[in-house]
Design an enzyme around this catalytic site. Structure first.
Site, PDB file in Angstrom:
ATOM      1  CB  THR A   1      -0.944   0.017   1.215  1.00 37.78           C
ATOM      2  OG1 THR A   1      -0.164  -0.055   2.423  1.00 37.78           O
ATOM      3  CG2 THR A   1      -1.916  -1.148   1.165  1.00 37.78           C
TER       4      THR A   1
ATOM      5  CB  VAL B   1       8.376   1.394  -3.276  1.00 40.39           C
ATOM      6  CG1 VAL B   1       9.144   0.310  -4.037  1.00 40.39           C
ATOM      7  CG2 VAL B   1       9.208   2.672  -3.211  1.00 40.39           C
TER       8      VAL B   1
ATOM      9  CB  SER C   1      -2.594  -1.656   5.310  1.00 39.99           C
ATOM     10  OG  SER C   1      -2.101  -0.364   5.587  1.00 39.99           O
TER      11      SER C   1
ATOM     12  CB  CYS D   1      16.190   5.807  -5.071  1.00 38.89           C
ATOM     13  SG  CYS D   1      16.209   6.924  -3.659  1.00 38.89           S
TER      14      CYS D   1
ATOM     15  NE  ARG E   1      13.844  14.211   1.069  1.00 42.64           N
ATOM     16  CZ  ARG E   1      14.067  12.947   0.778  1.00 42.64           C
ATOM     17  NH1 ARG E   1      14.084  12.546  -0.485  1.00 42.64           N
ATOM     18  NH2 ARG E   1      14.312  12.060   1.725  1.00 42.64           N
TER      19      ARG E   1
ATOM     20  CG  HIS F   1      15.867  11.109  -6.161  1.00 38.41           C
ATOM     21  ND1 HIS F   1      14.771  11.756  -5.630  1.00 38.41           N
ATOM     22  CD2 HIS F   1      16.177  10.111  -5.285  1.00 38.41           C
ATOM     23  CE1 HIS F   1      14.433  11.172  -4.485  1.00 38.41           C
ATOM     24  NE2 HIS F   1      15.273  10.175  -4.257  1.00 38.41           N
TER      25      HIS F   1
END
Length: 355
Positions: free
Chosen positions: A13, A16, A42, A132, A246, A253
């Site tokens: 959920t 990713v 969830s 990432c 950030r 990114h």
């Protein structure tokens, strides 16, 4: 096609996990059954897959016996408990957290960069997915290293809110109307929040901290980029210096990279190498908008390289700009690509799902 696999998606959920389900469907992954897993809170929710809705089950109580593959995208603490439990039940685990990346017994694989590392899949049946920001960096560095050798790498990142999860994305999606908002009041409010020691505001701001600080002044995100780059490229002594920031972008990114090479590599030759490299797209026109930007690459599978030029600070230096969808290529897609590479090997799933 032989019998399909029983595939579980942990964290189904989240950002990713949702993307993993989408990619499994888009790429026609040979799954006879897909089981979405998430936290107990969830459980019972429904997620779309192949035109139907699947009920989410509790990850903590799930019995992995009979499950071939777990694509796991939870926090590191959860992964340290879940991944070994699933592996002990005979499941192959591809884990997106940082929990196992630097384990010397486990390969850290980016399929386009170091596919031979896949041979270590059976060490503990756990295959970590790189960070990432590291994934897009090493895709761009690999062809340059193969051609001229890497001497050092300096990288500054511009990382989107999605890298910090849905809550950070919601903080960025401020309810303020940009047309009518009193900017002075909004900035004063943000300054007060920062002074009070809370999380720095992201709208209208850039934050030079991702993850916690280490004793030497780096953040953990910077350490991860440096250590993972060396491990993936097989260059344990490569000097890598990262500054991770950030920025107020939802998805995607970006990285400004300077690579010093061992040998001369003309800009034109570097451009041709990058353009021919798997998973790379060169978008580099010297005009306004003739370069990759996060807003343009969201939802894409490739790593985009722009602003390629000779760097004047280092001998044999090249400077360039790298952009990718961090949720897709930086996490979910790379995990599925690792699973596809395992299928092609034919030994990880005892021939099931192989062509």
């Amino acid at each position: 096609m032989a019998e399909g696999l029983r595939v579980a998606v942990g964290g189904a959920t989240g950002n990713v996990g949702t993307e993993m389900l989408r990619i499994l469907e888009q790429r026609g992954f040979p799954a006879a059954e897909v089981i979405p897993l998430a936290s107990a809170g969830s459980a019972g929710r429904r997620v779309p897959f192949r035109g139907a809705e699947l009920a989410v089950q509790d990850l903590g109580g799930f019995d992995f016996r009979g499950t071939d593959l777990l694509l796991l995208s939870t926090g590191a603490a959860n992964a340290r408990e879940t991944a070994p439990r699933a592996a002990a039940a005979g499941c192959v685990v591809i884990d997106n957290s940082s929990a196992f990346r630097m384990d010397p017994a486990l390969p850290l694989l980016v399929p386009e960069v170091n596919p031979a590392a896949l041979a270590g899949w059976a060490a503990r049946r756990i295959l970590p997915v790189a960070n990432c920001s590291t994934i897009q960096l090493v895709l761009a560095l690999k062809p340059l290293h193969d051609a001229a050798g890497l001497k050092r790498v300096v990288v500054s990142t511009y990382q989107s809110a999605s890298g910090g999860g849905r809550r950070l994305m919601q903080r960025l999606l401020s309810p303020h109307d940009p047309v009518t908002v009193d900017m002075r009041a909004l900035l004063h409010e943000a300054q007060l929040a920062t002074t009070a020691g809370g999380d720095p505001p992201l709208p209208f701001n850039v934050v030079p901290q991702i993850d916690v600080f280490l004793e030497d002044g780096r953040t953990r995100e910077e350490w991860k980029m440096e250590a993972e780059t060396r491990k993936i490229l097989g260059l344990p002594d490569l000097p890598v210096s990262a500054t991770c920031v950030r920025v107020p972008v939802l998805v995607g990114h970006a990285e400004a990279v300077v690579a010093e090479l061992d040998r001369p590599l003309p800009e034109a030759a570097a451009r041709a190498l990058l353009d021919a490299a798997p998973g790379i797209v060169v978008v580099d026109e010297r005009r306004p908008g003739g370069y990759a930007m996060p807003i343009a690459v969201a939802g894409t599978d490739e790593v985009f390289v722009s602003r390629l030029r000779e760097d004047r600070a280092f001998p044999h230096g090249l400077a360039f700009w790298v952009v990718a969808d961090n949720v897709r290529k930086g996490a979910a897609l790379t995990a599925v690509q690792i699973a596809e590479a395992l299928l092609r090997r034919g030994d990880a799933f005892a021939g099931r799902g192989a062509a």
